[in-house]
Motif scaffolding. Structure first.
Motif, PDB file in Angstrom:
ATOM      1  N   ILE A 149      80.533 -59.020  -2.507  1.00  0.00           N
ATOM      2  CA  ILE A 149      79.499 -58.001  -2.788  1.00  0.00           C
ATOM      3  C   ILE A 149      80.125 -56.649  -3.064  1.00  0.00           C
ATOM      4  O   ILE A 149      79.753 -55.934  -4.004  1.00  0.00           O
ATOM      5  CB  ILE A 149      78.508 -57.919  -1.595  1.00  0.00           C
ATOM      6  CG1 ILE A 149      77.703 -59.205  -1.502  1.00  0.00           C
ATOM      7  CG2 ILE A 149      77.588 -56.703  -1.736  1.00  0.00           C
ATOM      8  CD1 ILE A 149      76.866 -59.322  -0.256  1.00  0.00           C
ATOM      9  N   VAL A 150      81.099 -56.285  -2.243  1.00  0.00           N
ATOM     10  CA  VAL A 150      81.791 -54.994  -2.440  1.00  0.00           C
ATOM     11  C   VAL A 150      82.493 -54.994  -3.794  1.00  0.00           C
ATOM     12  O   VAL A 150      82.475 -53.977  -4.528  1.00  0.00           O
ATOM     13  CB  VAL A 150      82.802 -54.764  -1.301  1.00  0.00           C
ATOM     14  CG1 VAL A 150      83.694 -53.559  -1.627  1.00  0.00           C
ATOM     15  CG2 VAL A 150      82.076 -54.519   0.018  1.00  0.00           C
ATOM     16  N   GLY A 151      83.093 -56.134  -4.182  1.00  0.00           N
ATOM     17  CA  GLY A 151      83.767 -56.198  -5.458  1.00  0.00           C
ATOM     18  C   GLY A 151      82.801 -56.043  -6.624  1.00  0.00           C
ATOM     19  O   GLY A 151      83.103 -55.351  -7.620  1.00  0.00           O
ATOM     20  N   VAL A 152      81.633 -56.676  -6.500  1.00  0.00           N
ATOM     21  CA  VAL A 152      80.603 -56.572  -7.554  1.00  0.00           C
ATOM     22  C   VAL A 152      80.124 -55.140  -7.663  1.00  0.00           C
ATOM     23  O   VAL A 152      79.966 -54.594  -8.775  1.00  0.00           O
ATOM     24  CB  VAL A 152      79.441 -57.534  -7.252  1.00  0.00           C
ATOM     25  CG1 VAL A 152      78.280 -57.262  -8.206  1.00  0.00           C
ATOM     26  CG2 VAL A 152      79.908 -58.969  -7.389  1.00  0.00           C
ATOM     27  N   GLU A 153      79.846 -54.511  -6.534  1.00  0.00           N
ATOM     28  CA  GLU A 153      79.379 -53.143  -6.537  1.00  0.00           C
ATOM     29  C   GLU A 153      80.426 -52.210  -7.156  1.00  0.00           C
ATOM     30  O   GLU A 153      80.082 -51.259  -7.884  1.00  0.00           O
ATOM     31  CB  GLU A 153      79.049 -52.681  -5.106  1.00  0.00           C
ATOM     32  CG  GLU A 153      77.814 -53.321  -4.524  1.00  0.00           C
ATOM     33  CD  GLU A 153      76.566 -52.931  -5.286  1.00  0.00           C
ATOM     34  OE1 GLU A 153      76.483 -51.785  -5.780  1.00  0.00           O
ATOM     35  OE2 GLU A 153      75.650 -53.779  -5.401  1.00  0.00           O
ATOM     36  N   ALA A 154      81.690 -52.476  -6.855  1.00  0.00           N
ATOM     37  CA  ALA A 154      82.745 -51.617  -7.392  1.00  0.00           C
ATOM     38  C   ALA A 154      82.813 -51.746  -8.907  1.00  0.00           C
ATOM     39  O   ALA A 154      83.036 -50.756  -9.627  1.00  0.00           O
ATOM     40  CB  ALA A 154      84.092 -52.021  -6.769  1.00  0.00           C
ATOM     41  N   GLN A 155      82.593 -52.959  -9.453  1.00  0.00           N
ATOM     42  CA  GLN A 155      82.618 -53.166 -10.880  1.00  0.00           C
ATOM     43  C   GLN A 155      81.430 -52.469 -11.562  1.00  0.00           C
ATOM     44  O   GLN A 155      81.561 -51.925 -12.662  1.00  0.00           O
ATOM     45  CB  GLN A 155      82.591 -54.651 -11.195  1.00  0.00           C
ATOM     46  CG  GLN A 155      83.905 -55.350 -10.880  1.00  0.00           C
ATOM     47  CD  GLN A 155      83.858 -56.843 -11.184  1.00  0.00           C
ATOM     48  OE1 GLN A 155      82.798 -57.352 -11.552  1.00  0.00           O
ATOM     49  NE2 GLN A 155      84.983 -57.498 -11.026  1.00  0.00           N
ATOM     50  N   ARG A 156      80.256 -52.480 -10.906  1.00  0.00           N
ATOM     51  CA  ARG A 156      79.086 -51.811 -11.476  1.00  0.00           C
ATOM     52  C   ARG A 156      79.274 -50.303 -11.597  1.00  0.00           C
ATOM     53  O   ARG A 156      78.775 -49.665 -12.531  1.00  0.00           O
ATOM     54  CB  ARG A 156      77.847 -52.114 -10.619  1.00  0.00           C
ATOM     55  CG  ARG A 156      77.350 -53.535 -10.786  1.00  0.00           C
ATOM     56  CD  ARG A 156      76.170 -53.792  -9.872  1.00  0.00           C
ATOM     57  NE  ARG A 156      75.653 -55.138 -10.050  1.00  0.00           N
ATOM     58  CZ  ARG A 156      74.656 -55.662  -9.301  1.00  0.00           C
ATOM     59  NH1 ARG A 156      74.111 -54.914  -8.336  1.00  0.00           N
ATOM     60  NH2 ARG A 156      74.254 -56.886  -9.518  1.00  0.00           N
ATOM     61  N   GLN A 157      79.979 -49.777 -10.602  1.00  0.00           N
ATOM     62  CA  GLN A 157      80.182 -48.342 -10.630  1.00  0.00           C
ATOM     63  C   GLN A 157      81.266 -47.954 -11.627  1.00  0.00           C
ATOM     64  O   GLN A 157      81.345 -46.823 -12.065  1.00  0.00           O
ATOM     65  CB  GLN A 157      80.567 -47.857  -9.230  1.00  0.00           C
ATOM     66  CG  GLN A 157      79.419 -47.977  -8.216  1.00  0.00           C
ATOM     67  CD  GLN A 157      79.836 -47.602  -6.828  1.00  0.00           C
ATOM     68  OE1 GLN A 157      80.983 -47.181  -6.619  1.00  0.00           O
ATOM     69  NE2 GLN A 157      78.936 -47.742  -5.849  1.00  0.00           N
TER      70      GLN A 157
END
Length: 266
Positions: free
Chosen positions: A258-266
């Motif tokens: 989840i943290v990795g996905v969020e980091a990619q979105r940002q």
């Protein structure tokens, strides 16, 4: 917190230990059964010889000098406090003039640790079919004295035992024969009585050895049962801990995603 790999290794080790405990338990159970079956035979032989001696109505005399204390313990371990109870009895009843003869390596080790001087020793048999040979060897030593006692673990109902002290020399047969006539015999009476007395001594020693063998393996059964319960409880706790560790690892992995996905979105 302990890692899942470490917990899995501990579980594997305990499972292997559990298999060993079950094997020892099965072996002890088999030996209890064998010794119990043979017990009636040794008792029957003792009563037969006793009856023969009583029927002759002659004084019993055994040549010898000195005194011995024969102690029967176990050869191997995993028997709980079995040997400790026997050696404690020895310490409380042994007389200074008695030779101390110990059957069983565990009893010999305990005696040495507690400063008891051991004058003779024999290896304890692990099987019922070894009792006859061992009894003959012990008798060759103990049968040469004027006074002898045995301390052993007498078999009790329910798989328990009682540490028992029994005098075997001098012979004291007080029961009267019910036969009206003394039996016919061709040997001189003194010779016959001497031979029968030795057989009676053999029967007493064999009976004590067989009872001790039953008691020892019953004690081992109880010890293995307690060990098996402890292993089962520990395994259950470890498996519960393993499930918790696995769930925490899954949660951690999901959070990482989840943290990795969020980091990619940002």
């Amino acid at each position: 917190m302990t890692s899942g790999a470490e917990i899995a290794a501990r579980i594997q080790g305990l499972e292997q230990l559990g298999d060993l405990v079950q094997a020892l338990r099965s072996m002890a159970g088999s030996r209890v059964h064998q010794a119990q079956n043979a017990l009636s035979g040794t008792e029957g032989f003792r009563k037969t010889v006793e009856g023969a001696i009583l029927s002759l109505r002659a004084p019993v005399h055994v040549e010898g000098a000195g005194a011995s204390l024969l102690v029967i313990t176990s050869e191997t371990g995993f028997v709980g406090g079995f040997n400790n109870r026997i050696i404690e009895k020895v310490k409380s009843v042994r007389r200074p003039e008695e030779r101390l003869v110990i059957v069983g390596r565990r009893g010999q080790i305990l005696s040495a640790e507690q400063g008891l001087g051991v004058d003779g020793s024999f290896q304890m048999t692990s099987r019922a079919d070894g009792v006859t040979t061992l009894a003959r060897r012990v008798l060759a030593d103990v049968g040469q004295v004027a006074e002898a006692r045995i301390i052993f673990a007498a078999h009790q109902q329910g798989g328990t035992f009682k540490v028992t002290e029994r005098q075997i020399l001098p012979l004291s047969l007080t029961q009267q024969s019910t036969d009206n006539d003394a039996p016919l015999h061709h040997l001189p009476l003194r010779t016959l009585m001497a031979e029968l007395s030795q057989e009676y001594l053999f029967a007493e020693v064999a009976q004590a050895l067989m009872e001790s063998l039953v008691s020892e393996n019953n004690a081992r059964l109880m010890t293995m049962d307690a060990a098996a319960r402890n292993i089962d409880e520990t395994l259950e706790n470890l498996r519960r801990e393993e499930r918790t560790a696995r769930q925490e690892q899954i949660t951690t992995d999901m959070l990482d995603v989840i943290v990795g996905v969020e980091a990619q979105r940002q």
